[in-house]
Enzyme design. Structure first.
Site: not given
Ligand code: PDD
Length: 284
Positions: A33, A52, A147, A180
């Protein structure tokens, strides 16, 4: 205006939009996703999100459901039909619908779902939010760079954060290093002013916001290093912050109940957030 969702070639009323019970996303979390921010009618960092997405799909050997050009059209249509000026686009691709069997099915077609919803425009004062985090042992798999929709460990850890009255849980590896958050990337600024975030290996998702913030740091000439940092280092940092598409950049003011830095102000966190949102805001 009632909400509309794109599901496998059709725009459907959101409340009744559905995929089949044999969808592999439902049975195996066999899918990926993206979440993108809509700011002032434009998709923020759309290109890097699509790059990505292609990487995640390739890692799982799921064919792209359509070309990027077609995907851009669908996302814009979802934004338009839902009357979104500031909000979120959620995009999910699973391996598709097939009789339940662990190995990849021969005939499945990727299933694409795109939704979009409104939310209040990013508030500059949000940077002053009092974000507390906890640290917690990680329980995730070894390919956090993909992701994947398999988010159960993150769900469990986020719930622990919530129950502790915190916004986020920083997941710590066996060496005591922060990976993270559950849905955000983790950052600190050391006492000598160096920005530190873990290198984008398979232990973290390489956040699109993370990449954009790193670009700003390079452009503005701030000292930075991509390496793991320990919980103790985070607790003695000058500033700490987290990033994601949903929250953009938020300063972390407490870690496991202890204050980070002097408490106020958080000049670098503020500056980086302003720089990231400025191009989008200027399009308004
Ligand atoms: N989450 N790390 C994890 C585990 C994440 O699920 C996310 C984003 C990030 C930050 O990624 P980005 O900057 O590309 O949003 C880091 C999304 C927003 C979610 O699951 O809602």
């Amino acid at each position: 205006m009632s909400r509309v969702a794109y599901v496998d070639g059709q725009y459907l009323p959101h409340r009744s939009a559905a995929v089949h019970i044999d969808d592999r996303g439902y049975q195996f979390a066999d899918g990926v996703y993206e979440v993108m921010a809509v700011v002032g009618g434009s998709l923020l960092d759309e290109g890097p999100h699509l790059i990505r997405l292609a990487k995640s799909l390739a890692e799982l050997q799921i064919p792209a459901p359509m070309t990027n050009a077609a995907l851009r059209v669908v996302m814009r249509e979802a934004i338009r039909r839902n009357g979104v000026r500031d909000g979120i686009v959620y995009l999910q691709v699973t391996r598709g619908v097939a009789a339940r069997d662990h190995a990849f099915p021969k005939a499945a077609r990727p299933m694409l779902v795109v939704t979009s919803r409104r939310r209040s425009p990013a508030d500059p004062r949000a940077v002053d939010n009092r974000v507390a985090i906890i640290t917690i042992p990680g329980i995730r798999w070894q390919r956090c760079d993909i992701k994947s929709v398999a988010l159960l460990p993150n769900v469990l850890r986020k719930q622990r954060a919530k129950e502790a009255g915190a916004f986020e849980a920083w997941q710590v590896d066996r060496e005591g290093k922060v990976g993270e958050g559950t849905s955000t990337n983790a950052w600190i600024v050391t006492l000598d002013g160096t920005v530190v975030t873990r290198q984008a290996d398979s232990a973290i998702l390489n956040g699109v916001t993370r990449l954009a913030v790193l670009d700003i740091i390079r452009r503005e000439g701030y000292a930075f290093v991509e390496r793991p940092f320990s919980v103790a280092e985070a607790k003695s940092a000058r500033e700490a912050f987290l990033t994601s598409t949903v929250v953009d950049l938020l300063p972390v003011v407490r870690i496991d109940g202890a204050a980070v830095g002097s408490g106020e102000p958080r000049p670098l966190s503020r500056k980086l957030r302003e720089c990231h949102l400025a191009p989008a805001a200027s399009k308004k």
